[in-house]
Design a protein around this motif. Structure first.
Motif, PDB file in Angstrom:
ATOM      1  N   CYS B 141       1.219  -1.191  -0.066  1.00 45.34           N
ATOM      2  CA  CYS B 141      -0.290   0.223   0.205  1.00 45.34           C
ATOM      3  C   CYS B 141       0.661   1.127  -0.016  1.00 45.34           C
ATOM      4  CB  CYS B 141      -0.558  -0.173   1.437  1.00 45.34           C
ATOM      5  SG  CYS B 141      -2.050  -0.799   1.172  1.00 45.34           S
ATOM      6  N   HIS B 142       2.212   1.540   0.567  1.00 47.87           N
ATOM      7  CA  HIS B 142       2.451   2.429   0.659  1.00 47.87           C
ATOM      8  C   HIS B 142       4.114   2.012   0.244  1.00 47.87           C
ATOM      9  CE1 HIS B 142       0.727   3.503   4.751  1.00 47.87           C
ATOM     10  NE2 HIS B 142       0.660   2.452   4.623  1.00 47.87           N
ATOM     11  N   GLU B 143       4.050   2.942  -1.148  1.00 48.86           N
ATOM     12  CA  GLU B 143       5.301   2.676  -1.991  1.00 48.86           C
ATOM     13  C   GLU B 143       6.417   3.616  -1.733  1.00 48.86           C
ATOM     14  OE1 GLU B 143       5.932   0.813  -6.055  1.00 48.86           O
ATOM     15  OE2 GLU B 143       3.836   0.316  -5.637  1.00 48.86           O
ATOM     16  N   PHE B 144       7.556   3.053  -1.169  1.00 48.35           N
ATOM     17  CA  PHE B 144       7.879   4.644  -1.059  1.00 48.35           C
ATOM     18  C   PHE B 144       8.353   5.574  -2.406  1.00 48.35           C
ATOM     19  CE2 PHE B 144      12.745   5.645  -1.707  1.00 48.35           C
ATOM     20  CZ  PHE B 144      12.773   6.299  -0.051  1.00 48.35           C
ATOM     21  N   ASP B 145       8.647   4.554  -3.397  1.00 52.54           N
ATOM     22  CA  ASP B 145       8.988   5.811  -4.901  1.00 52.54           C
ATOM     23  C   ASP B 145       8.043   6.287  -4.961  1.00 52.54           C
ATOM     24  OD1 ASP B 145      10.468   3.971  -5.475  1.00 52.54           O
ATOM     25  OD2 ASP B 145      10.248   2.848  -6.453  1.00 52.54           O
ATOM     26  N   PHE B 146       6.741   6.249  -4.572  1.00 59.10           N
ATOM     27  CA  PHE B 146       5.740   7.929  -3.843  1.00 59.10           C
ATOM     28  C   PHE B 146       4.996   8.454  -3.288  1.00 59.10           C
ATOM     29  CE2 PHE B 146       5.229   3.888  -7.285  1.00 59.10           C
ATOM     30  CZ  PHE B 146       4.893   4.412  -8.762  1.00 59.10           C
ATOM     31  N   MET B 147       6.146   8.507  -2.236  1.00 57.78           N
ATOM     32  CA  MET B 147       6.273   9.196  -1.273  1.00 57.78           C
ATOM     33  C   MET B 147       6.347  10.358  -1.815  1.00 57.78           C
ATOM     34  SD  MET B 147       7.056   7.213   2.060  1.00 57.78           S
ATOM     35  CE  MET B 147       6.455   5.812   2.401  1.00 57.78           C
ATOM     36  N   ASP B 148       5.472  11.449  -1.137  1.00 55.19           N
ATOM     37  CA  ASP B 148       6.382  12.822  -1.961  1.00 55.19           C
ATOM     38  C   ASP B 148       6.357  13.804  -0.632  1.00 55.19           C
ATOM     39  OD1 ASP B 148       5.944  15.899  -2.128  1.00 55.19           O
ATOM     40  OD2 ASP B 148       3.935  16.155  -3.201  1.00 55.19           O
ATOM     41  N   PHE B 149       7.517  13.512  -0.518  1.00 50.21           N
ATOM     42  CA  PHE B 149       8.738  14.512   0.789  1.00 50.21           C
ATOM     43  C   PHE B 149       7.671  15.938   1.267  1.00 50.21           C
ATOM     44  CE2 PHE B 149      11.912  11.262   0.670  1.00 50.21           C
ATOM     45  CZ  PHE B 149      11.755  10.348   1.101  1.00 50.21           C
ATOM     46  N   SER B 150       7.378  16.925   0.209  1.00 48.63           N
ATOM     47  CA  SER B 150       6.933  18.069   0.511  1.00 48.63           C
ATOM     48  C   SER B 150       5.775  17.652   1.130  1.00 48.63           C
ATOM     49  CB  SER B 150       6.505  18.515  -1.372  1.00 48.63           C
ATOM     50  OG  SER B 150       5.842  18.212  -1.682  1.00 48.63           O
TER      51      SER B 150
END
Lengths: 156, 191
Positions: B141-150
């Motif tokens: 469910c939580h993919e690192f590649d799609f985490m928006d750090f902003s």
């Protein structure tokens, strides 16, 4: 005899319920607030007024300056779901002396190792264990009442 | 009886086209029923009610957590985190889970007290399992590649862009007790 008794009791009940013997209605209380508006607004004590929307706690913010010496600093981030109980202390997993360096968090104060009688313990004193008793999260909210308090010079 | 078998054998041995069709249809429908039933069983054993039968205290606790109720209304249920999605891993986990039946018969967690007692052990096994598969279930469910750090908080970014990005740590190393009450954490790394 029995019939008579029932009739009397029935009559008594009817009389008691039908006529409000003790209230004549003339000096009825109009308001129980004394006309004073409080933080709840001008609402009768017995009324339920509309509740305020819940205040939100910003996920992360800059550390918040203290206003007076000995003030427990406010928590500048959310603490939803953080477990602090007999088994685990989520706060200390970042703020303990052991972990603070790695996590880039503020260390707890050394005063937290002191027991009631002034002896210094080897770990957090039980009376300081429940962090949120003194440190509270700061919601994004305006003060409810005006305040002219100024911090002392050394804290400004 | 023997005669009947012999007759049957004869029929089977010399396939007429009708018999052939019959066998094919039988095999086909049998296959569908078996496959459907199998998958239905797999589905049924993934439902929360099923787990609740033996893990009632856990199901109660989870209601306060982010994976039960949140602003987006998306939920993670027991099987999302505890049953691998990958088919072979899933079968392996289900067979492993049969062991839970034995433990159930033995009553290892049959009361709240026994459960509290054993919780540390069970949690450790689960952490170990997730460490081994690099928290695969979380990543479904939580993919690192799609985490928006902003969009993330400063503390999140600080940890995710370093220890997580480098692969030095995995989700459960830092996010323990995300869905459950924790066992005694004395001696656990990072606590």
């Amino acid at each position: 005899m029995k019939k008579l008794l029932t009739a009397i009791i029935a009559a008594g009940i009817v009389a008691l319920t039908a006529s409000p013997v003790w209230s004549d209605g003339s000096d009825e209380l109009v308001s129980n607030t004394g006309g004073v508006s409080s933080l709840r607004g001008l609402v009768e004590i017995s009324d339920i007024n509309k509740s305020e929307p819940m205040k939100r706690v910003p996920r992360d913010q800059q550390p918040i300056d203290r206003n007076y010496v000995q003030q427990p600093p406010l928590v500048p981030h959310t603490t939803r779901g953080y477990q602090v109980n007999l088994n685990a202390n989520k706060c200390l997993s970042c703020h303990s002396f052991k972990n603070a360096g790695d996590m880039g968090a503020t260390k707890i104060s050394v005063t937290h190792f002191e027991a009631r009688d002034g002896t210094t313990l080897s770990d957090v004193s039980p009376r300081r264990y429940f962090c949120l008793q003194c440190h509270v999260t700061q919601a994004d909210a305006k003060p409810l009442v005006g305040n002219t308090f100024q911090p002392v010079d050394s804290l400004r | 009886m023997l005669n009947l078998l012999k007759r049957l054998w004869l029929v089977m041995k010399s396939p007429s086209s009708a018999a052939m069709g019959f066998i094919l249809i039988l095999g086909f429908t049998g296959g569908i029923i078996f496959w459907g039933g199998f998958n239905m069983g797999m589905e049924a054993t993934n439902s929360e009610e099923f787990c609740a039968g033996c893990h009632a205290p856990i199901v109660k606790e989870i209601k306060e957590t982010i994976h039960y109720s949140n602003r987006s209304g998306v939920r993670a249920i027991c099987s999302d985190c505890h049953v691998p999605h990958n088919w072979t891993d899933k079968i392996v986990r289900k067979v492993q889970a049969s062991k839970e039946l034995v433990a159930f018969a033995m009553g290892t967690i049959s009361t709240q007290e026994k459960f509290e007692e054993r919780r540390g052990y069970l949690a450790n096994r689960e952490w170990h399992r997730m460490k081994e598969n690099d928290s695969q279930e979380c990543r479904n469910c939580h993919e690192f590649d799609f985490m928006d750090f902003s969009e993330q908080g400063a503390r999140s970014v600080k940890q995710h862009s370093t220890a997580l990005a480098s692969g030095e740590k995995t989700c459960v190393d830092c996010h323990k007790g995300i869905a459950h009450q924790l066992p005694n954490m004395e001696g656990i790394e990072g606590w």
